[in-house]
Scaffold this active site. Structure first.
Site, short mmCIF file in Angstrom:
data_model
loop_
_atom_site.label_atom_id
_atom_site.label_comp_id
_atom_site.label_asym_id
_atom_site.label_seq_id
_atom_site.Cartn_x
_atom_site.Cartn_y
_atom_site.Cartn_z
CD GLU A 22 45.15 36.39 37.64
OE1 GLU A 22 44.70 35.24 37.89
OE2 GLU A 22 46.12 36.87 38.24
NE ARG A 119 41.58 45.44 39.81
CZ ARG A 119 42.08 44.21 39.70
NH1 ARG A 119 41.42 43.16 40.19
NH2 ARG A 119 43.26 44.02 39.13
CG ASN A 121 43.82 40.65 41.73
OD1 ASN A 121 43.42 40.98 40.62
ND2 ASN A 121 45.04 40.17 41.92
CG ASN A 173 47.77 37.66 42.29
OD1 ASN A 173 46.88 37.19 41.58
ND2 ASN A 173 48.47 38.71 41.92
CG ASP A 223 49.73 36.87 39.01
OD1 ASP A 223 48.61 36.67 39.50
OD2 ASP A 223 49.96 37.82 38.24
#
Length: 315
Positions: A22, A119, A121, A173, A223
């Site tokens: 990522e 959490r 991202n 995202n 995403d």
């Protein structure tokens, strides 16, 4: 010049086999690509000139903070402005600094203390060098998770203060800012939407939230995201094996897709290279994807499209 997606050439840049690659960030100052493997958890630094990809695992550092397993993670990384070794990282519930030379990690801010399984991202700096990142809830074994339990936050430069920006996010995202710095774009993957906000570059405030794109589920889950110099958005399609292109100025918006060979879970993308005319694409293997290139990092060339380098944190 009209965009011709058929000219795209896709190759494997890094045969990484990452579990959940990522957050690609092109560091123009050092001519390198920085990216993360979320649950490794590790920072990767790739030098295209040598083809070497260095990995810095920070799992022990995070475990020493007493994080539960699902929060031993790194959602995003960007360099501190003016430094080649110091990075701002979004780890578990923390904004922290990490120096790859000394191995020192310092927690700067903790968020959402009332949500002990959330959490951070994906994250990115705005054009002024403030860092933005959002949260998501713990995923269950079937990948389901609590809806609208996350939020979007901004870490100021200078003061290092955290500001709450946007609520009821499920999977926070991709982020991008328009070329005139007046609009911010933000992806909630689970909702299949790209939001647009009016953006105040001076103070980082956002307003007038609206849904810009309702992403077709046949194109996977939206995403990570990048923007080119013509204002087009390039969005990774998780589970689709493609990167999709949209033009926010056009009524139909969707311009087409580029297929990524041998990988289905495409996670993010950024512009890079000497002329910022290459697109680096991350992907995930999730240890279950049978495709041969799952988890690799790819490079798209041949499009004659230029984007922007990543912005460093101005803290």
């Amino acid at each position: 010049m009209a965009l011709d997606l058929s000219k795209a050439k896709v190759e494997v840049a890094i045969a990484a086999g990452a579990f959940l690659g990522e957050g690609p960030h092109w560091d123009a100052q050092e001519r390198r690509l920085i990216w993360v493997d979320i649950y490794a958890p590790s920072i990767h630094i790739y030098d295209p000139a040598t083809g070497k990809d260095e990995e810095y695992n920070i799992g022990d550092k995070l475990k020493s903070l007493g994080l539960s397993d699902n929060r031993v993670s790194i959602g995003a990384v960007v360099p501190f402005r003016g430094s080649s070794t110091k990075f701002l990282v979004a780890v578990g519930p923390y904004f922290a600094s990490y120096d790859i030379s000394s191995g020192e990690m310092k927690v700067l801010q903790e968020i959402e203390k009332d949500k002990p399984t959330n959490r951070l991202n994906d994250g990115k700096c705005d054009p002024q060098g403030r860092f933005w990142a959002g949260t998501m809830a713990k995923q269950n074994p079937d990948l389901s998770l609590e809806k609208e339990n996350g939020s979007l936050f901004m870490l100021s430069a200078g003061s290092g203060q955290v500001s709450f920006k946007f609520p009821k996010v499920t999977i926070s995202n991709g982020l991008a800012w328009s070329n005139d710095h007046k609009t911010m774009y933000f992806v909630d993957s689970d909702k299949l939407v790209v939001y647009a906000f009016d953006f105040n570059a001076e103070d980082g405030s956002i307003s007038n939230s609206r849904v810009l794109i309702n992403h077709d589920s046949k194109l996977g889950f939206p995403d990570g995201m990048a923007i080119d110099r013509q204002g087009r958005l390039w969005i990774a399609g998780f589970s689709s094996g493609q990167v999709h292109c949209y033009d926010p100025s056009q009524p139909d918006k969707f311009l087409g897709s580029i297929s990524i060979p041998g990988a289905s879970n495409i996670t993010s993308c950024c512009f890079g290279g000497e002329n910022l005319d290459e697109i680096y694409v991350t992907s995930a293997s999730l240890k279950a994807d049978p495709l041969p290139n799952a988890g690799h990092v790819f490079k798209i060339t041949g499009l004659e499209v230029q984007g922007h380098a990543g912005v460093s944190y101005a803290g």
